[in-house]
Design a protein around this motif. Structure first.
Motif, PDB file in Angstrom:
ATOM      1  N   GLU A  29       0.818  -1.211   0.000  1.00  0.00           N
ATOM      2  CA  GLU A  29       0.000   0.000   0.000  1.00  0.00           C
ATOM      3  C   GLU A  29       0.846   1.253   0.000  1.00  0.00           C
ATOM      4  O   GLU A  29       0.392   2.305  -0.426  1.00  0.00           O
ATOM      5  N   LEU A  30       2.078   1.169   0.495  1.00  0.00           N
ATOM      6  CA  LEU A  30       2.995   2.294   0.486  1.00  0.00           C
ATOM      7  C   LEU A  30       4.285   1.886  -0.209  1.00  0.00           C
ATOM      8  O   LEU A  30       4.763   0.766  -0.042  1.00  0.00           O
ATOM      9  N   GLN A  31       4.818   2.802  -0.978  1.00  0.00           N
ATOM     10  CA  GLN A  31       6.091   2.568  -1.658  1.00  0.00           C
ATOM     11  C   GLN A  31       7.200   2.357  -0.635  1.00  0.00           C
ATOM     12  O   GLN A  31       7.314   3.101   0.337  1.00  0.00           O
ATOM     13  N   GLU A  32       8.043   1.366  -0.864  1.00  0.00           N
ATOM     14  CA  GLU A  32       9.048   1.000   0.131  1.00  0.00           C
ATOM     15  C   GLU A  32      10.478   1.242  -0.338  1.00  0.00           C
ATOM     16  O   GLU A  32      11.424   0.824   0.328  1.00  0.00           O
ATOM     17  N   VAL A  33      10.646   1.897  -1.466  1.00  0.00           N
ATOM     18  CA  VAL A  33      11.985   2.173  -1.978  1.00  0.00           C
ATOM     19  C   VAL A  33      12.072   3.611  -2.467  1.00  0.00           C
ATOM     20  O   VAL A  33      11.065   4.245  -2.769  1.00  0.00           O
ATOM     21  N   SER A  34      13.288   4.119  -2.529  1.00  0.00           N
ATOM     22  CA  SER A  34      13.534   5.403  -3.187  1.00  0.00           C
ATOM     23  C   SER A  34      13.922   5.102  -4.625  1.00  0.00           C
ATOM     24  O   SER A  34      14.700   4.185  -4.888  1.00  0.00           O
ATOM     25  N   ILE A  35      13.384   5.855  -5.553  1.00  0.00           N
ATOM     26  CA  ILE A  35      13.577   5.563  -6.979  1.00  0.00           C
ATOM     27  C   ILE A  35      14.150   6.778  -7.692  1.00  0.00           C
ATOM     28  O   ILE A  35      13.591   7.876  -7.599  1.00  0.00           O
ATOM     29  N   TYR A  36      15.241   6.577  -8.388  1.00  0.00           N
ATOM     30  CA  TYR A  36      15.782   7.646  -9.222  1.00  0.00           C
ATOM     31  C   TYR A  36      15.032   7.620 -10.551  1.00  0.00           C
ATOM     32  O   TYR A  36      14.937   6.581 -11.213  1.00  0.00           O
ATOM     33  N   ALA A  37      14.462   8.743 -10.937  1.00  0.00           N
ATOM     34  CA  ALA A  37      13.601   8.816 -12.111  1.00  0.00           C
ATOM     35  C   ALA A  37      14.356   8.466 -13.393  1.00  0.00           C
ATOM     36  O   ALA A  37      15.551   8.746 -13.523  1.00  0.00           O
ATOM     37  N   PRO A  38      13.665   7.853 -14.357  1.00  0.00           N
ATOM     38  CA  PRO A  38      14.289   7.550 -15.646  1.00  0.00           C
ATOM     39  C   PRO A  38      14.802   8.810 -16.330  1.00  0.00           C
ATOM     40  O   PRO A  38      14.290   9.914 -16.107  1.00  0.00           O
ATOM     41  N   GLN A  39      15.780   8.630 -17.159  1.00  0.00           N
ATOM     42  CA  GLN A  39      16.351   9.762 -17.883  1.00  0.00           C
ATOM     43  C   GLN A  39      15.292  10.431 -18.752  1.00  0.00           C
ATOM     44  O   GLN A  39      14.432   9.767 -19.328  1.00  0.00           O
ATOM     45  N   LEU A  40      15.343  11.745 -18.807  1.00  0.00           N
ATOM     46  CA  LEU A  40      14.418  12.550 -19.616  1.00  0.00           C
ATOM     47  C   LEU A  40      12.958  12.416 -19.168  1.00  0.00           C
ATOM     48  O   LEU A  40      12.038  12.539 -19.983  1.00  0.00           O
ATOM     49  N   THR A  41      12.748  12.168 -17.878  1.00  0.00           N
ATOM     50  CA  THR A  41      11.379  12.126 -17.353  1.00  0.00           C
ATOM     51  C   THR A  41      10.703  13.478 -17.539  1.00  0.00           C
ATOM     52  O   THR A  41      11.271  14.526 -17.232  1.00  0.00           O
ATOM     53  N   ALA A  60      -7.049   2.727   0.488  1.00  0.00           N
ATOM     54  CA  ALA A  60      -7.865   3.803   1.061  1.00  0.00           C
ATOM     55  C   ALA A  60      -8.320   4.795  -0.003  1.00  0.00           C
ATOM     56  O   ALA A  60      -9.426   5.331   0.068  1.00  0.00           O
ATOM     57  N   THR A  61      -7.471   5.047  -0.985  1.00  0.00           N
ATOM     58  CA  THR A  61      -7.783   6.017  -2.029  1.00  0.00           C
ATOM     59  C   THR A  61      -8.170   5.373  -3.354  1.00  0.00           C
ATOM     60  O   THR A  61      -8.692   6.048  -4.238  1.00  0.00           O
ATOM     61  N   GLY A  62      -7.895   4.081  -3.503  1.00  0.00           N
ATOM     62  CA  GLY A  62      -8.215   3.397  -4.756  1.00  0.00           C
ATOM     63  C   GLY A  62      -7.277   3.733  -5.893  1.00  0.00           C
ATOM     64  O   GLY A  62      -7.604   3.514  -7.056  1.00  0.00           O
ATOM     65  N   ILE A  63      -6.100   4.274  -5.588  1.00  0.00           N
ATOM     66  CA  ILE A  63      -5.144   4.626  -6.626  1.00  0.00           C
ATOM     67  C   ILE A  63      -3.863   3.815  -6.489  1.00  0.00           C
ATOM     68  O   ILE A  63      -3.555   3.274  -5.433  1.00  0.00           O
ATOM     69  N   SER A  64      -3.127   3.747  -7.580  1.00  0.00           N
ATOM     70  CA  SER A  64      -1.769   3.232  -7.572  1.00  0.00           C
ATOM     71  C   SER A  64      -0.853   4.435  -7.763  1.00  0.00           C
ATOM     72  O   SER A  64      -1.190   5.359  -8.507  1.00  0.00           O
ATOM     73  N   TYR A  65       0.301   4.426  -7.101  1.00  0.00           N
ATOM     74  CA  TYR A  65       1.146   5.609  -7.173  1.00  0.00           C
ATOM     75  C   TYR A  65       2.621   5.232  -7.107  1.00  0.00           C
ATOM     76  O   TYR A  65       2.990   4.116  -6.715  1.00  0.00           O
ATOM     77  N   LEU A  66       3.436   6.201  -7.488  1.00  0.00           N
ATOM     78  CA  LEU A  66       4.888   6.027  -7.460  1.00  0.00           C
ATOM     79  C   LEU A  66       5.520   7.398  -7.244  1.00  0.00           C
ATOM     80  O   LEU A  66       5.115   8.374  -7.874  1.00  0.00           O
ATOM     81  N   ILE A  67       6.466   7.478  -6.324  1.00  0.00           N
ATOM     82  CA  ILE A  67       7.223   8.704  -6.081  1.00  0.00           C
ATOM     83  C   ILE A  67       8.663   8.460  -6.489  1.00  0.00           C
ATOM     84  O   ILE A  67       9.227   7.400  -6.215  1.00  0.00           O
ATOM     85  N   SER A  68       9.267   9.434  -7.149  1.00  0.00           N
ATOM     86  CA  SER A  68      10.665   9.303  -7.562  1.00  0.00           C
ATOM     87  C   SER A  68      11.299  10.688  -7.583  1.00  0.00           C
ATOM     88  O   SER A  68      10.630  11.703  -7.393  1.00  0.00           O
ATOM     89  N   ASN A  69      12.588  10.716  -7.836  1.00  0.00           N
ATOM     90  CA  ASN A  69      13.283  12.005  -7.958  1.00  0.00           C
ATOM     91  C   ASN A  69      14.480  11.862  -8.881  1.00  0.00           C
ATOM     92  O   ASN A  69      14.962  10.751  -9.147  1.00  0.00           O
ATOM     93  N   ASP A  70      14.922  12.995  -9.399  1.00  0.00           N
ATOM     94  CA  ASP A  70      16.227  13.058 -10.046  1.00  0.00           C
ATOM     95  C   ASP A  70      16.992  14.175  -9.340  1.00  0.00           C
ATOM     96  O   ASP A  70      16.649  14.545  -8.218  1.00  0.00           O
ATOM     97  N   ASP A  71      18.004  14.700  -9.957  1.00  0.00           N
ATOM     98  CA  ASP A  71      18.809  15.722  -9.279  1.00  0.00           C
ATOM     99  C   ASP A  71      18.086  17.057  -9.127  1.00  0.00           C
ATOM    100  O   ASP A  71      18.478  17.889  -8.304  1.00  0.00           O
ATOM    101  N   LYS A  72      17.008  17.263  -9.903  1.00  0.00           N
ATOM    102  CA  LYS A  72      16.339  18.559  -9.905  1.00  0.00           C
ATOM    103  C   LYS A  72      14.907  18.540  -9.409  1.00  0.00           C
ATOM    104  O   LYS A  72      14.414  19.556  -8.916  1.00  0.00           O
TER     105      LYS A  72
END
Length: 300
Positions: A29-41, A60-72
């Motif tokens: 239900e919750l993301q368990e890793v930190s993800i570096y975003a694909p190039q040119l996201t 609870a919300t009925g959605i699927s989600y993903l959080i990620s980041n790059d350097d900016k």
């Protein structure tokens, strides 16, 4: 760790080339890793960069989600496969809140809301069948869908969903602003989706009626950096239909859905929790749902 507040555990650095490896992991239900975003996201509302990724699915919300980041940037990606849930999203938008101090407090958070509800959907009316007096009438605009075909012919569930999805696409195309609060460099509270500040949000509905959403927030607007990363708290909320000053829970003669006085009506949607020709659960439509988690920025 406090109950109902699950921390994200950093299990490794995922580069763009490693996104596919997430598929083998259990979907929680919750993301368990930190993800570096694909190039040119790009936060363009198209499911191209994330086709091979596994999303966390929040019940609870009925959605699927993903959080990620790059350097900016920090990115939020959301998928919703239910047409009724899509209506809820379009009615009030998704608010993405970030608390850099790691606190589970929305009021102290930096927030982005998209897509913005179109206030033109609401108009002052004289009530509807079943009650007199003034009220607020919510017309059958794209967020809620038309419930019948030409000449009053009732649509099948599949036809209804297709019709609603088509109208939702039309409404989504009309959204031109992003609501923000607490940003470090930008003092505006409303910015254009075409702004040059790097604040981005976009969404689409595909041929299978899947709602796909992407948002990007510059790390400098959050006061964050991958070089000095620390765990922060985030919240994802589906706001639902909210009309200021209206109490949806009033009953009897005071003017709920069935009585006189001030009323709120949605065309094609009845109150009381019974079956609806619209296929939309109105109580769900007006009830905000959300969840909290934690995330730590990662490097490539």
């Amino acid at each position: 760790m406090k109950p109902k507040f699950l921390a994200i555990t950093l299990t490794g650095f995922l580069s763009a080339g490693m996104i596919g490896s997430v598929q083998a992991q259990k979907v929680n239900e919750l993301q368990e890793v930190s993800i570096y975003a694909p190039q040119l996201t790009k936060a363009d509302g198209r499911n191209s960069e994330w086709a091979g990724a596994t999303f966390a699915h929040n019940k609870a919300t009925g959605i699927s989600y993903l959080i990620s980041n790059d350097d900016k940037n920090l990115y939020l990606v959301v998928k919703s496969t239910d047409v009724g849930n899509n209506s809820k999203i379009l009615a009030g938008g998704i608010t993405f809140s970030i608390n850099p101090d790691g606190k589970k407090k929305e009021k102290e958070s930096i927030t982005l809301t998209y897509p913005l509800i179109n206030r033109a959907q609401f108009r002052r009316g004289q009530g509807g069948p079943g009650g007199g007096g003034g009220g607020v009438t919510v017309t059958s605009r794209p967020a809620f869908g038309g419930m019948g075909g030409p000449g009053g012919v009732q649509l099948t569930p599949a036809q209804r969903d297709s019709t609603m999805a088509a109208m939702q696409k039309t409404q989504l195309a009309q959204v031109k602003e992003i609501k923000i609060k607490g940003f470090k460099k930008t003092t505006d509270t409303l910015v254009s989706i075409y702004n040059d500040m790097g604040i981005k949000a976009a969404a689409s509905i595909d041929k299978d009626r899947v709602f796909f959403y992407e948002a990007a927030i510059p790390l400098e607007e959050l006061g964050m950096s991958v070089d000095n990363a620390k765990e922060f708290a985030y919240n994802v909320k589906l706001n639902g239909l909210q009309i200021p000053g209206m109490d949806f829970n009033r009953g009897g003669g005071g003017g709920g859905f069935g009585g006189g006085g001030g009323q709120v009506r949605v065309a094609g949607v009845s109150g009381g929790g019974g079956p609806r020709s619209s296929g939309i659960d109105f109580q769900a439509l007006i009830s905000p749902t959300d969840f909290w988690g934690k995330y730590t920025l990662t490097k490539k």
